[in-house]
Design a protein around this motif. Structure first.
Motif, PDB file in Angstrom:
ATOM      1  N   LEU A  30      23.537 -48.229 -41.257  1.00 18.31           N
ATOM      2  CA  LEU A  30      22.229 -47.724 -40.826  1.00 18.31           C
ATOM      3  C   LEU A  30      21.221 -48.867 -40.728  1.00 18.31           C
ATOM      4  O   LEU A  30      21.284 -49.841 -41.482  1.00 18.31           O
ATOM      5  N   GLU A  31      20.296 -48.713 -39.806  1.00 21.09           N
ATOM      6  CA  GLU A  31      19.222 -49.690 -39.640  1.00 21.09           C
ATOM      7  C   GLU A  31      18.397 -49.799 -40.912  1.00 21.09           C
ATOM      8  O   GLU A  31      18.047 -50.877 -41.363  1.00 21.09           O
ATOM      9  N   LYS A  32      18.081 -48.644 -41.475  1.00 20.09           N
ATOM     10  CA  LYS A  32      17.100 -48.605 -42.551  1.00 20.09           C
ATOM     11  C   LYS A  32      17.452 -47.498 -43.536  1.00 20.09           C
ATOM     12  O   LYS A  32      17.756 -46.379 -43.135  1.00 20.09           O
ATOM     13  N   VAL A  33      17.431 -47.824 -44.803  1.00 20.62           N
ATOM     14  CA  VAL A  33      17.600 -46.820 -45.848  1.00 20.62           C
ATOM     15  C   VAL A  33      16.415 -46.964 -46.803  1.00 20.62           C
ATOM     16  O   VAL A  33      16.048 -48.086 -47.168  1.00 20.62           O
ATOM     17  N   LYS A  34      15.831 -45.845 -47.167  1.00 20.25           N
ATOM     18  CA  LYS A  34      14.660 -45.888 -48.057  1.00 20.25           C
ATOM     19  C   LYS A  34      14.896 -45.015 -49.290  1.00 20.25           C
ATOM     20  O   LYS A  34      15.632 -44.043 -49.236  1.00 20.25           O
TER      21      LYS A  34
END
Lengths: 427, 427
Positions: free
Chosen positions: A128-132
């Protein structure tokens, strides 16, 4: 007491002189004390030594289901250990896997597994591009270290005295990149407060956009009360989630590190069957079985939940005077001065202190210079950055009462001195 | 003995009839035996029970450097445990980290860490198009499961009686996508052979294209001799690599699972300082410290390498008759028939049997149907695919001698029957 902010410049200068003199005297004592970590004291460890008598060479090492704990097998842990820890959490043993010594390791593996393999079929986070992640703060530094290690963006969620700000949490989980929230729900690290029923209710009814969003429920202090007659209570979260048809949304962790021996206890994960099945898919690749001898040792020593409660009463007898000493010192030395607030926990391992804005680092450094190590300031926030430089975690467990008296007094002295210096900057 | 391949169709049919009768008789006995895993027997576990007397409630739980094993800390393991396992491997304790119970877990974490964070600064494998591993086969199924779990392409490397085919290994490591090789160098699983000095020399002098290529040296059976007077020897690989200026190229693993208790021993990683420093960067996020009480228990029980050797002599006294029984049965029942070959190990936990091509699965199924579980055929190869369907891993350790006698005879019967059936397909 006159609040410091009401003092004029001359009074502050006079006070500074007086405090500096006291501080120099304290430095001269050559202290070397550590209040940085929530470590059990030697007294607590000594108290648990009868656990070392549980086994001898003549013991039957089979559990009550006939499993030989000395050999390979039984990936999920022996049933009696799953029941013991399940009872502690109020969860059915079928929903519990017992691991090795460290719940921290179970949490790390949970994040690592999601990163490499996803959760129950979802995309691995490494793709994934981004995990928060949502990080109620102040919180447990080692949680934040795990998410930081995996390059996960951490979002500060302010803590109230009821738990995390749930308005914010409910808002943030609408973002599909938000994959989890770190929670220490009971006698939370470092505040020592317990999430209210309302907070738990809202937590168990979140509607996250991400199907692989999980509440990482680190119930590290679930039986760690200081008092018999004043105890916080926490709703059982798995059941609450299940009642909402959201039983897959929570992963609960616990261990006996602060019940039996620190770093030599047993740990567990409690979750829905679907979550546990997913975990076992990796687990069966990872290990043949965890230390079942130590699991059986714990089962034979504690016998049942009453045994754990009895043990915790003994711990409380050692911990309670330490908490009371620190709290009395804080009240006596700082009460009414308007230069700090602190929590008054009924359990757990920590007291959370908040100084005036911009003073925490200075207090830490002054203590350090005088020989007392506190938890690194900022550590209780994501990226080790306390946005207001106010929070200090006080860990009263490890020092003796005598050491703690000295430490607590030095601490309040440093708070006063740092506060006066801060006030003088603008007066 | 007339080799089966020289028998005519009629003779084979006659033989089949006779063997089938015997097999049906055997099936009627209602056996239920497990030879699938290299598990220690109850005798071996009983023999180790004095380890349970090492601690009592009155013991000093500090190690010889003053570390309280009951509390947090000492990430690398207590020094005396690092020395004990280091001595076992012939490696300096400074190059050893002691972990929890399972070296398999240490290996899994090594691959997982490379996948998520790379090795010593190299690109994490999850960011690469393709990662490949060399898999000497037949080999240890759980190694192959780990690489498969991470989607790593596995390349079969044929095993010789000297170790892996090093011509192939030297060729393959020129491919920068090749990141590692799995090795069980001593009393290898399942063949029971030990890598020759020449193989080790070439392994320690590989020139891989990938800077993050590592030799995963699983020295699981380093002290697991069956005989006093006939023992394989293995060169110390870290030293060999270092002499070639390639000390970062190897990660060595071991545990006491088959020395003390299976799944309740202590494990270790031995490697260069640079590798260990890299490992510690993740480890410090992962865990506070492993079970130091169990580490100290092992140190106090074994005392030193001589203590381990003494323990292994006792194990050998239990294991040796089992190996000899199986080997005698194989020789007596199958010698000269030309329907199988097998190794004659001087140590370890396994005997490797190779049937005629295309017979292994049939033998496995026949044994299973008669109540004897063997290691799943194919498991000793990457992707669980034995290209010639010949290899069967025999694990003689767990059954009693009586059970083993029945099992070994049934096994040879099934080999004969499956071979006859195979030959009849073409005659």
């Amino acid at each position: 007491m006159t609040p410091y902010c009401e003092l004029g410049r001359e009074e502050l200068l006079e006070l500074k002189k007086e405090l500096t003199q006291k501080y120099e005297d304290a430095k001269g004592k050559g202290l070397k004390l550590d209040m940085s970590r929530g470590k059990p004291s030697t007294d607590q460890l000594d108290m648990t030594m009868p656990m070392m008598d549980i086994f001898s060479s003549h013991c039957d090492m089979k559990d009550d289901q006939g499993v030989d704990t000395r050999n390979y097998g039984c990936l999920e842990g022996i049933y009696s250990a799953r029941k013991l820890l399940g009872d502690m959490l109020g969860v059915d043993p079928e929903h519990v896997i017992v691991f090795g010594t460290a719940s921290l390791n179970v949490m790390y593996d949970s994040i690592s597994r999601a990163y490499t393999h996803g959760i129950m079929g979802s995309t691995p986070w490494c793709r994934l591009e981004k995990v928060k992640f949502l990080c109620p703060a102040p919180g447990y530094d080692r949680h934040f270290s795990i998410t930081e290690h995996f390059g996960i963006e951490m979002i500060n969620i302010p803590m109230t005295m009821e738990g995390p700000d749930m308005d914010l949490v409910e808002e943030y989980v609408k973002d599909p990149a938000v994959k989890g929230i770190w929670c220490v729900p009971m006698y939370t690290n470092p505040m020592g407060i317990t999430y209210s029923e309302e907070v738990c209710r809202r937590m168990a009814d979140l509607s996250p956009a991400a199907e692989d969003f999980r509440v990482y429920w680190d119930n590290a202090y679930c039986v760690h009360h200081l008092y018999e007659d004043k105890q916080d209570t926490l709703p059982e979260i798995l059941g609450m989630c299940k009642a909402n048809g959201k039983e897959d949304m929570v992963l609960e962790f616990a261990s006996t590190s602060k019940i039996s021996f620190a770093g030599a206890g047993i740990s567990c994960l409690a979750a829905s069957k679907a979550n546990l099945d997913w975990v076992k898919k990796s687990m069966t690749i990872q290990i043949i079985s965890h230390d079942k001898i130590n699991q059986l040792r714990h089962v034979r020593y504690f016998k049942n939940l009453d045994g754990i409660k009895e043990q915790m009463r003994k711990h409380a007898n050692i911990m309670r005077p330490k908490f009371e000493l620190v709290l009395e010192t804080l009240e006596r030395e700082l009460g009414g001065l308007g230069i700090g607030t602190w929590t008054k926990p009924l359990g757990g391992y920590f007291i959370s202190f908040d100084s005036m804005e911009g003073c925490a680092k200075a207090i830490y450094n002054k203590c350090k210079e005088a020989g007392v190590t506190l938890t690194t300031v900022g550590a209780t926030y994501p990226y080790k950055k306390d946005p207001h430089d106010t929070n200090i975690r006080i860990a009263p467990s490890y020092p003796t009462l005598e050491e703690l008296k000295i430490t607590a007094e030095l601490f309040t002295l440093c708070v006063k001195l740092a506060s006066v210096e801060k006030l003088l900057e603008t007066k």
